[in-house]
Design a protein around this motif. Structure first.
Motif, PDB file in Angstrom:
ATOM      1  N   ASP A 104       0.813  -1.223   0.000  1.00 33.86           N
ATOM      2  CA  ASP A 104       0.000   0.000   0.000  1.00 33.86           C
ATOM      3  C   ASP A 104       0.844   1.269   0.000  1.00 33.86           C
ATOM      4  O   ASP A 104       0.503   2.251  -0.656  1.00 33.86           O
ATOM      5  N   SER A 105       1.954   1.252   0.736  1.00 38.35           N
ATOM      6  CA  SER A 105       2.745   2.491   0.858  1.00 38.35           C
ATOM      7  C   SER A 105       3.839   2.619  -0.203  1.00 38.35           C
ATOM      8  O   SER A 105       4.131   3.724  -0.657  1.00 38.35           O
ATOM      9  N   LEU A 106       4.436   1.504  -0.619  1.00 42.31           N
ATOM     10  CA  LEU A 106       5.562   1.572  -1.559  1.00 42.31           C
ATOM     11  C   LEU A 106       5.201   1.071  -2.963  1.00 42.31           C
ATOM     12  O   LEU A 106       5.984   1.228  -3.889  1.00 42.31           O
ATOM     13  N   GLY A 107       4.057   0.437  -3.093  1.00 44.29           N
ATOM     14  CA  GLY A 107       3.624  -0.055  -4.403  1.00 44.29           C
ATOM     15  C   GLY A 107       3.893  -1.545  -4.574  1.00 44.29           C
ATOM     16  O   GLY A 107       4.684  -2.147  -3.853  1.00 44.29           O
ATOM     17  N   HIS A 108       3.216  -2.106  -5.559  1.00 40.62           N
ATOM     18  CA  HIS A 108       3.308  -3.553  -5.779  1.00 40.62           C
ATOM     19  C   HIS A 108       4.671  -4.000  -6.294  1.00 40.62           C
ATOM     20  O   HIS A 108       5.095  -5.120  -6.020  1.00 40.62           O
ATOM     21  N   LEU A 109       5.368  -3.149  -7.015  1.00 44.45           N
ATOM     22  CA  LEU A 109       6.709  -3.543  -7.484  1.00 44.45           C
ATOM     23  C   LEU A 109       7.649  -3.751  -6.304  1.00 44.45           C
ATOM     24  O   LEU A 109       8.430  -4.707  -6.282  1.00 44.45           O
ATOM     25  N   LYS A 110       7.572  -2.850  -5.318  1.00 39.84           N
ATOM     26  CA  LYS A 110       8.403  -3.017  -4.107  1.00 39.84           C
ATOM     27  C   LYS A 110       7.931  -4.227  -3.308  1.00 39.84           C
ATOM     28  O   LYS A 110       8.739  -4.940  -2.719  1.00 39.84           O
ATOM     29  N   GLY A 111       6.611  -4.460  -3.306  1.00 41.98           N
ATOM     30  CA  GLY A 111       6.088  -5.654  -2.641  1.00 41.98           C
ATOM     31  C   GLY A 111       6.615  -6.923  -3.298  1.00 41.98           C
ATOM     32  O   GLY A 111       7.016  -7.862  -2.610  1.00 41.98           O
ATOM     33  N   ASP A 112       6.632  -6.930  -4.634  1.00 44.02           N
ATOM     34  CA  ASP A 112       7.196  -8.078  -5.353  1.00 44.02           C
ATOM     35  C   ASP A 112       8.671  -8.256  -5.015  1.00 44.02           C
ATOM     36  O   ASP A 112       9.143  -9.377  -4.842  1.00 44.02           O
ATOM     37  N   GLU A 113       9.391  -7.154  -4.916  1.00 45.21           N
ATOM     38  CA  GLU A 113      10.816  -7.223  -4.542  1.00 45.21           C
ATOM     39  C   GLU A 113      10.982  -7.855  -3.178  1.00 45.21           C
ATOM     40  O   GLU A 113      11.883  -8.672  -2.964  1.00 45.21           O
ATOM     41  N   ALA A 114      10.122  -7.469  -2.233  1.00 46.81           N
ATOM     42  CA  ALA A 114      10.203  -8.024  -0.880  1.00 46.81           C
ATOM     43  C   ALA A 114       9.925  -9.527  -0.901  1.00 46.81           C
ATOM     44  O   ALA A 114      10.599 -10.300  -0.208  1.00 46.81           O
ATOM     45  N   LEU A 115       8.950  -9.954  -1.700  1.00 43.56           N
ATOM     46  CA  LEU A 115       8.644 -11.384  -1.800  1.00 43.56           C
ATOM     47  C   LEU A 115       9.820 -12.158  -2.391  1.00 43.56           C
ATOM     48  O   LEU A 115      10.175 -13.246  -1.929  1.00 43.56           O
ATOM     49  N   LYS A 116      10.432 -11.593  -3.424  1.00 44.18           N
ATOM     50  CA  LYS A 116      11.601 -12.243  -4.034  1.00 44.18           C
ATOM     51  C   LYS A 116      12.776 -12.282  -3.056  1.00 44.18           C
ATOM     52  O   LYS A 116      13.532 -13.247  -3.020  1.00 44.18           O
ATOM     53  N   MET A 117      12.889 -11.227  -2.258  1.00 39.49           N
ATOM     54  CA  MET A 117      13.951 -11.173  -1.255  1.00 39.49           C
ATOM     55  C   MET A 117      13.763 -12.294  -0.229  1.00 39.49           C
ATOM     56  O   MET A 117      14.721 -12.971   0.155  1.00 39.49           O
ATOM     57  N   LEU A 118      12.521 -12.483   0.213  1.00 41.21           N
ATOM     58  CA  LEU A 118      12.237 -13.553   1.165  1.00 41.21           C
ATOM     59  C   LEU A 118      12.536 -14.915   0.537  1.00 41.21           C
ATOM     60  O   LEU A 118      13.151 -15.769   1.176  1.00 41.21           O
ATOM     61  N   ALA A 119      12.139 -15.103  -0.711  1.00 40.63           N
ATOM     62  CA  ALA A 119      12.409 -16.376  -1.395  1.00 40.63           C
ATOM     63  C   ALA A 119      13.914 -16.629  -1.474  1.00 40.63           C
ATOM     64  O   ALA A 119      14.373 -17.753  -1.246  1.00 40.63           O
ATOM     65  N   GLY A 120      14.689 -15.584  -1.767  1.00 36.43           N
ATOM     66  CA  GLY A 120      16.147 -15.733  -1.825  1.00 36.43           C
ATOM     67  C   GLY A 120      16.731 -16.089  -0.470  1.00 36.43           C
ATOM     68  O   GLY A 120      17.619 -16.949  -0.368  1.00 36.43           O
ATOM     69  N   ALA A 121      16.242 -15.445   0.577  1.00 33.45           N
ATOM     70  CA  ALA A 121      16.726 -15.757   1.931  1.00 33.45           C
ATOM     71  C   ALA A 121      16.354 -17.191   2.305  1.00 33.45           C
ATOM     72  O   ALA A 121      17.153 -17.901   2.928  1.00 33.45           O
ATOM     73  N   MET A 122      15.171 -17.626   1.909  1.00 36.60           N
ATOM     74  CA  MET A 122      14.763 -19.006   2.202  1.00 36.60           C
ATOM     75  C   MET A 122      15.670 -20.013   1.502  1.00 36.60           C
ATOM     76  O   MET A 122      16.025 -21.039   2.085  1.00 36.60           O
ATOM     77  N   ARG A 123      16.059 -19.704   0.267  1.00 37.64           N
ATOM     78  CA  ARG A 123      16.953 -20.621  -0.465  1.00 37.64           C
ATOM     79  C   ARG A 123      18.283 -20.789   0.278  1.00 37.64           C
ATOM     80  O   ARG A 123      18.865 -21.872   0.281  1.00 37.64           O
ATOM     81  N   ILE A 124      18.756 -19.708   0.884  1.00 40.82           N
ATOM     82  CA  ILE A 124      20.024 -19.765   1.609  1.00 40.82           C
ATOM     83  C   ILE A 124      19.848 -20.521   2.927  1.00 40.82           C
ATOM     84  O   ILE A 124      20.601 -21.436   3.238  1.00 40.82           O
ATOM     85  N   VAL A 125      18.850 -20.136   3.698  1.00 40.70           N
ATOM     86  CA  VAL A 125      18.657 -20.715   5.033  1.00 40.70           C
ATOM     87  C   VAL A 125      18.211 -22.175   4.955  1.00 40.70           C
ATOM     88  O   VAL A 125      18.732 -23.026   5.668  1.00 40.70           O
TER      89      VAL A 125
END
Length: 168
Positions: A104-125
């Motif tokens: 809502d505050s940063l837009g869906h593109l930033k939301g998508d970035e956050a989701l991809k960031m979480l997926a990347g962190a999950m791959r590592i952990v």
């Protein structure tokens, strides 16, 4: 006798030219067949690659590349039914806090970035585990062999730590 010898040589030369022409035709036919076979093999290879691409797209989340809900459930159900080596595992349900605020505050593109960031962190952990996106901001991980509370807490803490670093 000379004329007879000449006729024999002439006949042999004619026969040689005929055989040479047949050989050229055979070689041309073999080359054509070889090209046809190469094209056929290439077509099969491309078809296989297309099927793999379609299968991959059907099994994975388009944004994060993690398994989709259906595929993840199939893997875990298969593991639970077969229990190879009588191993256990841990199932991690991961929900990104306040994700709606990010969208809502940063837009869906930033939301998508956050989701991809979480997926990347999950791959590592959760390296070597089954990882999936259940939908929206809900993720899931299954770690075979992770059976103690301390192991589970370590994985969860490590994921939270990585996300805090990345979100800053």
């Amino acid at each position: 006798m000379l004329a007879e010898s000449f006729n024999i040589v002439r006949d042999k030369m004619i026969e040689s030219q005929r055989l040479n022409e047949e050989m050229k035709q055979t070689m041309a036919r073999l080359k054509s067949e070889e090209e046809h076979k190469k094209k056929f093999v290439q077509m099969l290879y491309e078809e296989k690659r297309e099927k793999e691409t379609i299968t991959n797209a059907a099994q994975h989340d388009g944004l994060t590349g993690l398994y989709n809900r259906k595929t993840f459930d199939e893997f875990v159900n298969d593991f639970v039914l077969k229990r190879p080596g009588n191993k256990g595992g841990a199932l991690f349900l991961i929900d990104m806090d306040n994700f709606k605020v990010v969208n809502d505050s940063l837009g869906h593109l930033k939301g998508d970035e956050a989701l991809k960031m979480l997926a990347g962190a999950m791959r590592i952990v959760f390296n070597g585990g089954y990882l999936g996106r259940y939908g929206g901001d809900e993720f899931i991980a299954f770690m075979i062999g992770c059976t103690t509370d301390s192991d589970m807490e370590r994985y969860a803490s490590e994921l939270c730590h990585k996300m805090r670093q990345r979100m800053e």
